[in-house]
Design a protein around this motif. Sequence first.
Motif, PDB file in Angstrom:
ATOM      1  N   ASN A 170       0.811  -1.212   0.000  1.00 40.91           N
ATOM      2  CA  ASN A 170       0.000   0.000   0.000  1.00 40.91           C
ATOM      3  C   ASN A 170       0.848   1.268   0.000  1.00 40.91           C
ATOM      4  O   ASN A 170       0.423   2.310  -0.514  1.00 40.91           O
ATOM      5  CB  ASN A 170      -0.948   0.016   1.207  1.00 40.91           C
ATOM      6  CG  ASN A 170      -2.001  -1.074   1.130  1.00 40.91           C
ATOM      7  OD1 ASN A 170      -2.345  -1.559   0.051  1.00 40.91           O
ATOM      8  ND2 ASN A 170      -2.510  -1.490   2.277  1.00 40.91           N
ATOM      9  N   SER A 171       2.037   1.164   0.561  1.00 43.48           N
ATOM     10  CA  SER A 171       2.922   2.330   0.619  1.00 43.48           C
ATOM     11  C   SER A 171       3.750   2.512  -0.653  1.00 43.48           C
ATOM     12  O   SER A 171       3.982   3.643  -1.088  1.00 43.48           O
ATOM     13  CB  SER A 171       3.874   2.212   1.822  1.00 43.48           C
ATOM     14  OG  SER A 171       3.164   2.126   3.030  1.00 43.48           O
ATOM     15  N   LEU A 172       4.193   1.402  -1.232  1.00 42.60           N
ATOM     16  CA  LEU A 172       5.135   1.477  -2.346  1.00 42.60           C
ATOM     17  C   LEU A 172       4.502   1.375  -3.734  1.00 42.60           C
ATOM     18  O   LEU A 172       4.981   2.017  -4.680  1.00 42.60           O
ATOM     19  CB  LEU A 172       6.197   0.391  -2.188  1.00 42.60           C
ATOM     20  CG  LEU A 172       7.163   0.610  -1.016  1.00 42.60           C
ATOM     21  CD1 LEU A 172       7.998  -0.639  -0.766  1.00 42.60           C
ATOM     22  CD2 LEU A 172       8.067   1.800  -1.289  1.00 42.60           C
ATOM     23  N   ASN A 173       3.454   0.586  -3.875  1.00 45.42           N
ATOM     24  CA  ASN A 173       2.846   0.421  -5.205  1.00 45.42           C
ATOM     25  C   ASN A 173       2.383   1.736  -5.840  1.00 45.42           C
ATOM     26  O   ASN A 173       2.620   1.955  -7.032  1.00 45.42           O
ATOM     27  CB  ASN A 173       1.688  -0.575  -5.148  1.00 45.42           C
ATOM     28  CG  ASN A 173       2.150  -2.014  -5.333  1.00 45.42           C
ATOM     29  OD1 ASN A 173       3.322  -2.256  -5.612  1.00 45.42           O
ATOM     30  ND2 ASN A 173       1.249  -2.960  -5.165  1.00 45.42           N
ATOM     31  N   PRO A 174       1.724   2.621  -5.076  1.00 47.50           N
ATOM     32  CA  PRO A 174       1.301   3.887  -5.694  1.00 47.50           C
ATOM     33  C   PRO A 174       2.468   4.744  -6.175  1.00 47.50           C
ATOM     34  O   PRO A 174       2.300   5.570  -7.071  1.00 47.50           O
ATOM     35  CB  PRO A 174       0.549   4.597  -4.544  1.00 47.50           C
ATOM     36  CG  PRO A 174       0.099   3.495  -3.654  1.00 47.50           C
ATOM     37  CD  PRO A 174       1.216   2.489  -3.696  1.00 47.50           C
ATOM     38  N   LYS A 175       3.641   4.549  -5.582  1.00 50.28           N
ATOM     39  CA  LYS A 175       4.824   5.287  -6.009  1.00 50.28           C
ATOM     40  C   LYS A 175       5.566   4.571  -7.136  1.00 50.28           C
ATOM     41  O   LYS A 175       6.171   5.212  -8.006  1.00 50.28           O
ATOM     42  CB  LYS A 175       5.780   5.490  -4.820  1.00 50.28           C
ATOM     43  CG  LYS A 175       5.195   6.271  -3.648  1.00 50.28           C
ATOM     44  CD  LYS A 175       6.190   6.353  -2.491  1.00 50.28           C
ATOM     45  CE  LYS A 175       5.564   6.990  -1.253  1.00 50.28           C
ATOM     46  NZ  LYS A 175       5.223   8.413  -1.451  1.00 50.28           N
ATOM     47  N   MET A 176       5.524   3.238  -7.119  1.00 48.63           N
ATOM     48  CA  MET A 176       6.254   2.468  -8.111  1.00 48.63           C
ATOM     49  C   MET A 176       5.642   2.565  -9.504  1.00 48.63           C
ATOM     50  O   MET A 176       6.377   2.638 -10.499  1.00 48.63           O
ATOM     51  CB  MET A 176       6.323   0.998  -7.681  1.00 48.63           C
ATOM     52  CG  MET A 176       7.358   0.697  -6.621  1.00 48.63           C
ATOM     53  SD  MET A 176       9.062   1.014  -7.163  1.00 48.63           S
ATOM     54  CE  MET A 176       9.231  -0.160  -8.521  1.00 48.63           C
TER      55      MET A 176
ATOM     56  N   ILE B 245      10.741   6.832  -3.480  1.00 51.41           N
ATOM     57  CA  ILE B 245      10.519   5.396  -3.254  1.00 51.41           C
ATOM     58  C   ILE B 245      11.550   4.844  -2.271  1.00 51.41           C
ATOM     59  O   ILE B 245      11.213   4.122  -1.331  1.00 51.41           O
ATOM     60  CB  ILE B 245      10.583   4.619  -4.586  1.00 51.41           C
ATOM     61  CG1 ILE B 245       9.394   5.017  -5.473  1.00 51.41           C
ATOM     62  CG2 ILE B 245      10.582   3.112  -4.330  1.00 51.41           C
ATOM     63  CD1 ILE B 245       9.526   4.530  -6.915  1.00 51.41           C
ATOM     64  N   ILE B 246      12.812   5.201  -2.480  1.00 49.39           N
ATOM     65  CA  ILE B 246      13.880   4.709  -1.606  1.00 49.39           C
ATOM     66  C   ILE B 246      13.697   5.230  -0.188  1.00 49.39           C
ATOM     67  O   ILE B 246      13.899   4.498   0.791  1.00 49.39           O
ATOM     68  CB  ILE B 246      15.257   5.110  -2.169  1.00 49.39           C
ATOM     69  CG1 ILE B 246      15.531   4.341  -3.473  1.00 49.39           C
ATOM     70  CG2 ILE B 246      16.364   4.838  -1.152  1.00 49.39           C
ATOM     71  CD1 ILE B 246      16.747   4.814  -4.233  1.00 49.39           C
ATOM     72  N   ALA B 247      13.289   6.494  -0.053  1.00 43.53           N
ATOM     73  CA  ALA B 247      13.052   7.060   1.279  1.00 43.53           C
ATOM     74  C   ALA B 247      11.920   6.314   1.983  1.00 43.53           C
ATOM     75  O   ALA B 247      12.001   6.027   3.188  1.00 43.53           O
ATOM     76  CB  ALA B 247      12.715   8.549   1.157  1.00 43.53           C
ATOM     77  N   THR B 248      10.872   5.982   1.226  1.00 46.30           N
ATOM     78  CA  THR B 248       9.744   5.229   1.800  1.00 46.30           C
ATOM     79  C   THR B 248      10.193   3.833   2.199  1.00 46.30           C
ATOM     80  O   THR B 248       9.857   3.347   3.290  1.00 46.30           O
ATOM     81  CB  THR B 248       8.589   5.131   0.787  1.00 46.30           C
ATOM     82  OG1 THR B 248       8.156   6.445   0.439  1.00 46.30           O
ATOM     83  CG2 THR B 248       7.414   4.351   1.365  1.00 46.30           C
ATOM     84  N   PHE B 249      10.964   3.191   1.337  1.00 49.82           N
ATOM     85  CA  PHE B 249      11.476   1.854   1.645  1.00 49.82           C
ATOM     86  C   PHE B 249      12.358   1.877   2.894  1.00 49.82           C
ATOM     87  O   PHE B 249      12.256   0.999   3.763  1.00 49.82           O
ATOM     88  CB  PHE B 249      12.265   1.301   0.460  1.00 49.82           C
ATOM     89  CG  PHE B 249      12.989   0.020   0.773  1.00 49.82           C
ATOM     90  CD1 PHE B 249      12.302  -1.182   0.831  1.00 49.82           C
ATOM     91  CD2 PHE B 249      14.356   0.024   1.047  1.00 49.82           C
ATOM     92  CE1 PHE B 249      12.959  -2.364   1.153  1.00 49.82           C
ATOM     93  CE2 PHE B 249      15.018  -1.150   1.361  1.00 49.82           C
ATOM     94  CZ  PHE B 249      14.320  -2.348   1.413  1.00 49.82           C
ATOM     95  N   ASN B 250      13.227   2.877   2.997  1.00 53.10           N
ATOM     96  CA  ASN B 250      14.116   2.980   4.153  1.00 53.10           C
ATOM     97  C   ASN B 250      13.329   3.102   5.452  1.00 53.10           C
ATOM     98  O   ASN B 250      13.684   2.489   6.472  1.00 53.10           O
ATOM     99  CB  ASN B 250      15.051   4.180   4.000  1.00 53.10           C
ATOM    100  CG  ASN B 250      16.125   3.952   2.937  1.00 53.10           C
ATOM    101  OD1 ASN B 250      16.393   2.818   2.552  1.00 53.10           O
ATOM    102  ND2 ASN B 250      16.718   5.033   2.460  1.00 53.10           N
ATOM    103  N   ALA B 251      12.256   3.873   5.411  1.00 50.46           N
ATOM    104  CA  ALA B 251      11.415   4.036   6.603  1.00 50.46           C
ATOM    105  C   ALA B 251      10.712   2.729   6.948  1.00 50.46           C
ATOM    106  O   ALA B 251      10.600   2.356   8.121  1.00 50.46           O
ATOM    107  CB  ALA B 251      10.403   5.147   6.374  1.00 50.46           C
ATOM    108  N   LEU B 252      10.268   2.013   5.916  1.00 56.72           N
ATOM    109  CA  LEU B 252       9.531   0.765   6.139  1.00 56.72           C
ATOM    110  C   LEU B 252      10.438  -0.343   6.678  1.00 56.72           C
ATOM    111  O   LEU B 252      10.047  -1.072   7.596  1.00 56.72           O
ATOM    112  CB  LEU B 252       8.868   0.313   4.831  1.00 56.72           C
ATOM    113  CG  LEU B 252       7.663   1.124   4.377  1.00 56.72           C
ATOM    114  CD1 LEU B 252       7.247   0.710   2.966  1.00 56.72           C
ATOM    115  CD2 LEU B 252       6.496   0.946   5.334  1.00 56.72           C
ATOM    116  N   TYR B 253      11.622  -0.484   6.104  1.00 51.88           N
ATOM    117  CA  TYR B 253      12.480  -1.576   6.574  1.00 51.88           C
ATOM    118  C   TYR B 253      12.976  -1.309   7.995  1.00 51.88           C
ATOM    119  O   TYR B 253      13.199  -2.249   8.773  1.00 51.88           O
ATOM    120  CB  TYR B 253      13.631  -1.854   5.601  1.00 51.88           C
ATOM    121  CG  TYR B 253      14.923  -1.106   5.806  1.00 51.88           C
ATOM    122  CD1 TYR B 253      15.748  -1.374   6.895  1.00 51.88           C
ATOM    123  CD2 TYR B 253      15.350  -0.138   4.889  1.00 51.88           C
ATOM    124  CE1 TYR B 253      16.959  -0.698   7.060  1.00 51.88           C
ATOM    125  CE2 TYR B 253      16.549   0.535   5.052  1.00 51.88           C
ATOM    126  CZ  TYR B 253      17.344   0.258   6.143  1.00 51.88           C
ATOM    127  OH  TYR B 253      18.528   0.928   6.310  1.00 51.88           O
TER     128      TYR B 253
END
Length: 217
Positions: free
Chosen positions: A118-124, A157-165
């Motif tokens: 839900n967080s990454l697909n809309p950005k990808m 996207i990378i910033a969102t991924f970093n927060a999620l991991y």
Amino acid sequence: MKKNIIAIVLILASPFVQAQSLNLQGKLTNVKDAATVSLIDGVSNKELVSAKTTAGNFSLQTKLEFPSLLVLSIEGVAQKMPVFVGNENVMIEGDVKNITSINVTGSVSHDVYNVYMNSLNPKMMPYITNMQAANTEKNTAKKDSLNSIAATQSKEIIATFNALYTTNAASPVTTLMLLQFSNIFPEIKENLASIYETLAPSAKKGPFAEFIDKTIA
């Protein structure tokens, strides 16, 4: 008195016993009766277990070594349903004609999987669209513009991924996402080992962790 104590022990122990295997129950609409429902390993593509539906209901049980990405395949339904689950009691409900209505409950791992999706697909999706357009664009100015937009999108996207991991460092879902995104974004690939090192031991089990272990060895 002894009988009461034994009964209480059995009640307390029963959820633990049930959790020793995956128990997946389905209540779906618009599924033909006696349709075959199969649970497929998302890595090996091997069928783990199958059953027949009765009025849209089905029950699948199997034992998993680790929580992992599985695929639910239903006869007569073109779209497959990914589920990231372990040895849990999981319920799947919804209308197969409206995949977005499908609700998976009972799995901690799948809840994390949904957060990532839900967080990454809309950005990808916009990023991929712009990258594909840039690759086929002949006009240099338009190509540069598309690449510039995609570069900005990749940073988001990378910033969102970093927060999620960071938030989900104990989840094996994070290991899957780390593996996937390291194959897309060079910045993540360059930091694969250091990111992986920050994950909890519970995230470093299963086929995705094994692949990363071999990659960074």
